[in-house]
Design an enzyme around this catalytic site. Structure first.
Site, PDB file in Angstrom:
ATOM      1  N   ASP A   1       7.833  -4.872 -13.734  1.00  0.00           N
ATOM      2  CA  ASP A   1       7.262  -4.056 -12.653  1.00  0.00           C
ATOM      3  C   ASP A   1       7.440  -2.581 -12.997  1.00  0.00           C
ATOM      4  O   ASP A   1       8.566  -2.078 -13.075  1.00  0.00           O
ATOM      5  CB  ASP A   1       7.977  -4.383 -11.342  1.00  0.00           C
ATOM      6  CG  ASP A   1       7.310  -3.777 -10.122  1.00  0.00           C
ATOM      7  OD1 ASP A   1       6.615  -2.757 -10.275  1.00  0.00           O
ATOM      8  OD2 ASP A   1       7.491  -4.331  -9.026  1.00  0.00           O
TER       9      ASP A   1
ATOM     10  N   GLY B   1       0.822  -1.210   0.000  1.00  0.00           N
ATOM     11  CA  GLY B   1       0.000   0.000   0.000  1.00  0.00           C
ATOM     12  C   GLY B   1       0.859   1.265   0.000  1.00  0.00           C
ATOM     13  O   GLY B   1       1.304   1.690  -1.063  1.00  0.00           O
TER      14      GLY B   1
ATOM     15  N   TRP C   1       5.419  -1.900  -0.501  1.00  0.00           N
ATOM     16  CA  TRP C   1       5.559  -1.193   0.766  1.00  0.00           C
ATOM     17  C   TRP C   1       5.832  -2.171   1.908  1.00  0.00           C
ATOM     18  O   TRP C   1       6.569  -1.846   2.850  1.00  0.00           O
ATOM     19  CB  TRP C   1       4.305  -0.373   1.073  1.00  0.00           C
ATOM     20  CG  TRP C   1       4.216   0.001   2.521  1.00  0.00           C
ATOM     21  CD1 TRP C   1       3.348  -0.490   3.455  1.00  0.00           C
ATOM     22  CD2 TRP C   1       5.055   0.932   3.230  1.00  0.00           C
ATOM     23  NE1 TRP C   1       3.593   0.054   4.683  1.00  0.00           N
ATOM     24  CE2 TRP C   1       4.632   0.939   4.582  1.00  0.00           C
ATOM     25  CE3 TRP C   1       6.120   1.750   2.848  1.00  0.00           C
ATOM     26  CZ2 TRP C   1       5.237   1.736   5.542  1.00  0.00           C
ATOM     27  CZ3 TRP C   1       6.727   2.538   3.817  1.00  0.00           C
ATOM     28  CH2 TRP C   1       6.276   2.533   5.147  1.00  0.00           C
TER      29      TRP C   1
END
Length: 316
Positions: free
Chosen positions: A264, A42, A110
């Site tokens: 990514d 997040g 995160w």
């Protein structure tokens, strides 16, 4: 190729009171097994049922923590007393409360950031780390996601993102959206959350993202997650610039597995590569066809294999 372990339910659920927050924690697997703490991304996304399934339930005692304001922790979306230092103190409190001496840290994006900072603060309490899509929280990492990187991959979506922000505020889109999300205007909060979710969702999920899903209704969960994400982003994730790489010496002896998708676009693979150069006891596994999220055959195989490998390595 390995797949997720079968569905499993928690054998214990806790709600730990921490100042004005209540932290939701669940345990599953083997109560006498190797302790592992799962750290979600997040910030603000919360744990999901499938996160339990990365781990062999016969070998692992799995602890899943919904971080402050996220998931099933309460109050949802609360920003007061919600910093990286607070989350680290929560992890140590939980470890003590569950009478765990040392545990494996398993986190992505995160969650990898938080896991690294936590391990650097408390290396004797960590048995090892499995980190997916490491995010180093440097200014260059934030800039890549908002303004000087991903915008060149998705220029059409970036253009729509910027058009959603008043022209005088376009030089500081994160600060503007954060001000909306923390203001008193409910409609402005939901609009800001939609704008952020559409851009971030596009970069995170890629071609499979459907922005139309966010045009009808923006739930309170989406608003709360956006509030927490931008709360951390505008504050530099409460981590000094380049501190994670500079403090790698504190965890250089720990076994570390780094997993990163070559495709990514949220956290470029350079982050995990830089970590691998600083951590002599680490192994970097770059997946040629994987993106950011913990999904897809290639990524699931890598994550489950890493957890199985760590179980054998630490058990021996």
């Amino acid at each position: 190729m390995k797949t997720l372990y079968p569905e499993i339910e928690p054998y214990a659920i806790h709600l730990f009171k921490r100042n004005r927050h209540h932290i939701h924690v669940e345990e599953c697997g083997n109560p006498s097994g190797l302790p592992v703490v799962f750290l979600h991304g997040g910030p603000g996304s919360g744990c999901k049922a499938y996160h339990r399934r990365f781990f062999d339930p016969e070998k692992y005692r799995v602890v899943l923590v919904d971080q402050r304001g996220a998931g099933r922790s309460l109050p949802q979306g609360k920003l007061v007393g919600n910093t990286t230092a607070d989350l680290i103190r929560d992890l140590e409190y939980i470890r003590h409360a569950l009478q765990i001496e040392r545990w494996l840290v398993f986190g992505g994006s995160w969650g990898a950031t938080l896991g690294l900072v936590y391990a650097q603060r408390h290396p004797p309490k960590i048995s090892g780390l499995v980190l997916r899509a490491a995010f180093l929280a440097r200014q260059r990492d934030i800039d890549w996601f908002v303004g000087s990187g991903a915008d060149r991959i998705y220029p059409e979506q970036w253009d729509r993102f910027m058009e959603s922000i008043p022209e005088p505020e376009r030089h500081r889109p994160l600060s503007y959206l954060y001000a909306c999300l923390t203001g008193d205007d409910e409609l402005a909060r939901r609009r800001a959350a939609r704008v952020w979710a559409q851009w971030s969702g596009q970069v995170i999920v890629g071609n499979e993202f459907e922005p139309s899903e966010l045009t009808e209704h923006v739930s309170s969960e989406i608003v709360n997650q956006a509030r927490i994400e931008l709360h951390y982003a505008v504050n530099g994730y409460f981590i000094p610039e380049n501190a994670i790489l500079e403090q790698c010496g504190r965890i250089r002896r720990l076994p570390v597995i780094l997993i990163h998708g070559r495709r990514d676009l949220v956290c470029p693979v350079e982050s995990s590569f830089s970590l691998s150069r600083r951590l002599p006891n680490s192994g970097l596994r770059v997946l040629p066809n994987a993106g950011h999220i913990a999904a897809g055959e290639e990524m699931i195989d890598a994550l489950v294999s890493a957890a199985d490998e760590m179980a054998e390595r630490l058990d021996s």
